[in-house]
Structure formats: structure tokens, C-alpha cells
Design a protein around this motif. Sequence first.
Motif, PDB file in Angstrom:
ATOM      1  N   VAL A 158      -5.761  -5.998   1.390  1.00 31.35           N
ATOM      2  CA  VAL A 158      -5.469  -6.421   0.017  1.00 31.35           C
ATOM      3  C   VAL A 158      -4.876  -5.281  -0.808  1.00 31.35           C
ATOM      4  O   VAL A 158      -4.113  -5.502  -1.739  1.00 31.35           O
ATOM      5  CB  VAL A 158      -6.747  -6.992  -0.646  1.00 31.35           C
ATOM      6  N   LYS A 159      -5.170  -4.035  -0.443  1.00 35.30           N
ATOM      7  CA  LYS A 159      -4.625  -2.944  -1.247  1.00 35.30           C
ATOM      8  C   LYS A 159      -3.106  -2.875  -1.170  1.00 35.30           C
ATOM      9  O   LYS A 159      -2.463  -2.325  -2.047  1.00 35.30           O
ATOM     10  CB  LYS A 159      -5.270  -1.609  -0.872  1.00 35.30           C
ATOM     11  N   SER A 160      -2.512  -3.464  -0.124  1.00 34.50           N
ATOM     12  CA  SER A 160      -1.051  -3.420  -0.024  1.00 34.50           C
ATOM     13  C   SER A 160      -0.393  -4.362  -1.027  1.00 34.50           C
ATOM     14  O   SER A 160       0.720  -4.099  -1.492  1.00 34.50           O
ATOM     15  CB  SER A 160      -0.586  -3.735   1.396  1.00 34.50           C
ATOM     16  N   GLY A 218      -4.214   5.416  10.088  1.00 32.58           N
ATOM     17  CA  GLY A 218      -3.164   5.785   9.141  1.00 32.58           C
ATOM     18  C   GLY A 218      -2.202   4.639   8.976  1.00 32.58           C
ATOM     19  O   GLY A 218      -2.469   3.534   9.432  1.00 32.58           O
ATOM     20  N   SER A 219      -1.117   4.920   8.299  1.00 30.26           N
ATOM     21  CA  SER A 219      -0.196   3.847   7.948  1.00 30.26           C
ATOM     22  C   SER A 219       1.212   4.177   8.420  1.00 30.26           C
ATOM     23  O   SER A 219       1.544   5.349   8.620  1.00 30.26           O
ATOM     24  CB  SER A 219      -0.216   3.687   6.426  1.00 30.26           C
ATOM     25  N   GLN A 220       2.010   3.152   8.611  1.00 26.63           N
ATOM     26  CA  GLN A 220       3.415   3.324   9.009  1.00 26.63           C
ATOM     27  C   GLN A 220       3.529   4.163  10.292  1.00 26.63           C
ATOM     28  O   GLN A 220       4.291   5.118  10.376  1.00 26.63           O
ATOM     29  CB  GLN A 220       4.218   3.930   7.825  1.00 26.63           C
ATOM     30  N   PHE A 264      -8.058  -7.159  12.983  1.00 27.49           N
ATOM     31  CA  PHE A 264      -6.962  -6.304  12.526  1.00 27.49           C
ATOM     32  C   PHE A 264      -6.947  -6.315  11.003  1.00 27.49           C
ATOM     33  O   PHE A 264      -7.315  -7.302  10.378  1.00 27.49           O
ATOM     34  CB  PHE A 264      -5.601  -6.828  13.014  1.00 27.49           C
ATOM     35  N   GLU A 265      -6.486  -5.212  10.424  1.00 24.82           N
ATOM     36  CA  GLU A 265      -6.362  -5.129   8.958  1.00 24.82           C
ATOM     37  C   GLU A 265      -4.932  -4.775   8.570  1.00 24.82           C
ATOM     38  O   GLU A 265      -4.685  -3.733   7.948  1.00 24.82           O
ATOM     39  CB  GLU A 265      -7.305  -4.039   8.426  1.00 24.82           C
ATOM     40  N   PRO A 266      -3.964  -5.591   8.925  1.00 24.37           N
ATOM     41  CA  PRO A 266      -2.570  -5.233   8.632  1.00 24.37           C
ATOM     42  C   PRO A 266      -2.219  -5.480   7.162  1.00 24.37           C
ATOM     43  O   PRO A 266      -2.682  -6.447   6.560  1.00 24.37           O
ATOM     44  CB  PRO A 266      -1.767  -6.185   9.523  1.00 24.37           C
ATOM     45  N   ALA A 300       4.902  -4.275  -0.004  1.00 25.36           N
ATOM     46  CA  ALA A 300       3.644  -3.562   0.246  1.00 25.36           C
ATOM     47  C   ALA A 300       3.629  -2.268  -0.547  1.00 25.36           C
ATOM     48  O   ALA A 300       4.606  -1.518  -0.536  1.00 25.36           O
ATOM     49  CB  ALA A 300       3.493  -3.248   1.737  1.00 25.36           C
ATOM     50  N   TYR A 301       2.510  -1.999  -1.209  1.00 21.17           N
ATOM     51  CA  TYR A 301       2.340  -0.754  -1.980  1.00 21.17           C
ATOM     52  C   TYR A 301       3.422  -0.590  -3.036  1.00 21.17           C
ATOM     53  O   TYR A 301       3.837   0.520  -3.358  1.00 21.17           O
ATOM     54  CB  TYR A 301       2.286   0.458  -1.029  1.00 21.17           C
ATOM     55  N   GLY A 302       3.935  -1.689  -3.538  1.00 18.63           N
ATOM     56  CA  GLY A 302       4.888  -1.672  -4.643  1.00 18.63           C
ATOM     57  C   GLY A 302       4.106  -1.969  -5.906  1.00 18.63           C
ATOM     58  O   GLY A 302       3.602  -1.068  -6.590  1.00 18.63           O
TER      59      GLY A 302
HETATM   60  C1  LIG Z   1      -4.594   0.889   3.974  1.00 14.48           C
HETATM   61  C2  LIG Z   1      -5.489   0.369   5.010  1.00 14.48           C
HETATM   62  C3  LIG Z   1      -5.047  -0.656   5.859  1.00 14.48           C
HETATM   63  C4  LIG Z   1      -3.653  -1.218   5.846  1.00 14.48           C
HETATM   64  O1  LIG Z   1      -2.706  -0.336   6.325  1.00 14.48           O
HETATM   65  P1  LIG Z   1      -1.195  -0.811   6.582  1.00 14.48           P
HETATM   66  O2  LIG Z   1      -0.493   0.413   6.977  1.00 14.48           O
HETATM   67  O3  LIG Z   1      -0.671  -1.390   5.324  1.00 14.48           O
HETATM   68  O4  LIG Z   1      -1.222  -1.829   7.683  1.00 14.48           O
HETATM   69  C5  LIG Z   1      -5.969  -1.163   6.763  1.00 14.48           C
HETATM   70  N1  LIG Z   1      -7.229  -0.694   6.847  1.00 14.48           N
HETATM   71  C6  LIG Z   1      -7.686   0.299   6.049  1.00 14.48           C
HETATM   72  C7  LIG Z   1      -9.079   0.762   6.180  1.00 14.48           C
HETATM   73  C8  LIG Z   1      -6.824   0.857   5.119  1.00 14.48           C
HETATM   74  O5  LIG Z   1      -7.271   1.853   4.345  1.00 14.48           O
END
Ligand SMILES: *Cc1c(COP(=O)(O)O)cnc(C)c1O
Length: 409
Positions: free
Chosen positions: A59-61, A201-203, A270-272, A369-371
Motif C-alpha cells: 500500500v505504501k506504493s 529492497g526495491s527495483q 508476495f508484497e509487490p 508507484a511512489y508518486g
Molecule cells: C516497500 C516494500 C514493499 C514493496 O516494494 P516494491 O519494490 O514496490 O515491490 C514490500 N514489502 C515491504 C516490507 C516493503 O517495505
Amino acid sequence: MNFIQLRNNNLCIENISALKLTKKYQTPFYCYSLAQLKNNFLNFNSIFKNIKPIICFAVKSNSNLTLLRELRKIGSGADVVSIGELLKAIKAGINSKKIVFSGVGKTEEEIKKAIKKRILLINIESESEAILINKLSKNLSKKTSVGIRLNPNINGKTHKKISTGTKGEKFGLLYSDCINLCKKIEKMKNLKLEGLSVHIGSQIKNIKPFKDMLSRLDKVIKRTKINFKFIDLGGGMGISYLNKEKKLNLKKYSQLVQKFVKNKNVKIIFEPGRIIIADTGVLISKILYIKKSGSKKFIILDAGMNDLMRPSLYNVKHQIIPIKKSNKRFNGNIEFVGPICESSDKFLNQRGFSEIKEGDYVSLTHVGAYGMSLSSNYNVRPKVAEVMVTGSSHKLIRKRQSLENLVKD
Ligand SMILES: *Cc1c(COP(=O)(O)O)cnc(C)c1O
């Protein structure tokens, strides 16, 4: 599939031209394609169909309620990192048994809410947090399902500000601490240790860090001999922001995860975030001024770093395209900047662009995302509107913040 593209030199979001939207909504504004969002989610689902994962959208994205509702309708759960995100996920109708809660600094208020809502997993990141969740669960006469977050000490080889899985980062527990805390949690009467989680991490565009991550998880499972019900692999899948840029090979990742789950009785989570929503959104902005400075032209937009922070925060590039492409071309050096009084308020340097003039509009791409979720009121600027397009219709899904609201305190 691409639902946002130039058609006859006009940028279209599904069947609507961006130009038409600028007549209706004040710039800058975010605009999303619902078809693209659904396409991305269902595509992700189908690539991993053999393992039938629980997909908890990060959800933070992007925390727009309408978009969360749409994701819920096609089966998404939620990964939340604050009580605000938790409440939004619930308000969007997401079943609490599809919500996981991550983060190193959950407050008592946040933990209590998560316990009461009986969410799928609270992912624990420290011993003190485990003790607190156990105590609060006892006070509420509950047995709470928790996961433990491993810091696998892997370098995701991504931007250092979005790397979370190496030894020096604050996230998760290092191998031996994780093993020890597992044993302690198992003795805590009001906790049920059901999950092992990780997010490196991300990306992340290479498959290697994910491969290493899976083998570290295997090590923890073997060593603790715990039959974790859930293995939460986090998000972080890398996409291509610019043409021809490398992205993560998702099929390969899926094969690795299939191998990983073989002979294990576990459910994968998964948490995409980014991979589901980044390319669904554009930020439409008007050119306020064009200013010559030496051999360069500054294109001054009405969108600034407060509306889209990624370029100044992470030094990343978002492609900028005119919403109406001219046949003529300007060949000099140009720099797209915002109106904020900070020198880091710039989006892109490039050579050459479709000929544009003051009052024209451009679109910053891949900003779903993240905008909006990272936007702020810096310089006392209102948060901008969000619009959703589906087929040939459009609707406002978040109002531009009013000036009255903004200046009231
Ligand atoms: C930010 C975050 C995500 C999402 O990451 P993406 O790169 O947007 O897929 C998933 N899990 C956790 C714990 C995060 O902090």
C-alpha cells in the motif's frame, strides 16, 4: 500490454486523450489506467499461478482508496506499514486475513489495532517488538499470528536508499538473531509463529539476489525445524522505467520459487508494489515558462518535487513525453524542472525534444508507484488530484487539496 501510449501523436490513457483531460482537471494531476492496473495484477498472478500465492499489494506504493478497491476486487490483499495504511486497506474491503503488517517501528496503537483486526501476520522485526505484541495480545486475550523478518544480508544491487536486506540496514533480524528469536517466540503464549518473511529492497533487476534470498530462507527453515505456514517473500521486483532498460525476469523468479516450495507445505506471500502499479500512472503537467540560460533551455513545469519526489530523492529518471507530439523537433539541451525553491527540484536533462511552447502539456511516465504516495505539501502547495480512466470514461478519484484546507493552520 500498454494502455498508456501515443496514438496519432496524442498521448492516450486507454481511449481518452490526455489533452481532453487537461480541459477537465487542473494540472498537475495524476492519471491512472484501470485496464493497465488489472492487466499487471492478473499477469503477475498468472506467472506465479502454479504456486497460488497470496498477493499483498504494498500500500505504501500507492494508497488511493479507489485503486485499492479495484485491486481487492481482483483478489489482492495488502501489505501495510502504518495504522493509516491498515485502516485504508480495511476500508477498501480487503479481508483482514489477507493483510500483513511490516515495519521496524510499529507503535502500541498500531499493534493493538492489528491484533484486534486479526490480520494474517504481523511481521516482527525485533525482540522488543515480539515481547510487546505478546503482552498486548495477552491484555486483549488474543493469540496473535506473527511472522519474523529475516535480514538475509544480501545486496540487492539496487539504489542504496531502497536497499533493505544488507547487514548494515535497520530491517529484519540477522541469521543467528532470527534463529534465537524464533525459539523465544515459540515460547510466548500469546503469539503463534506462522510466518517467515523477507524483503531485500526495491527495483531489483537481477535474479541472483532473489536466488540467494531463497537459499538463506531454506537455511533458517532447516535450522529452526519450524513448519512455517507462510513464507513471505516481500516485493522488490524491478521494472524498466526507460526504453530498453533491463527488468527482472519474473518467469525465472517464478521457477525458483516453485523449486523452493517443492516438498514444503507452505503458502507463499508476495508484497509487490512497483511492479503492479508503476506503469499505470502518469503525471500530467503544464509548461509554465521556457527560459533560455546559456546554451540550455529550462522547461519550467507546474509539477514540482513535492508532487513527484523520486527524481530528487533517488536521482532516478522518469521519461517525459509531450501529450501532443509535434512533427518539428528542438535539438538543443533542455532541462525539465519544477517551481520549487530547491536546486534538486529537477526531473530530467536531455538533448532534443518535440517542439513545445509555454502553455503546452507534458506527461511524466511510470509514476503510479511512489508518486502520489510520496508527495508532500512542501512550499505550501496543495496535493494534486488523481484521476482514473477506464475505457472511454474518466473519474476523479481524489480531489485536489483545497487551498483553504492548506492554509488553515
Ligand atoms: C516497500 C516494500 C514493499 C514493496 O516494494 P516494491 O519494490 O514496490 O515491490 C514490500 N514489502 C515491504 C516490507 C516493503 O517495505
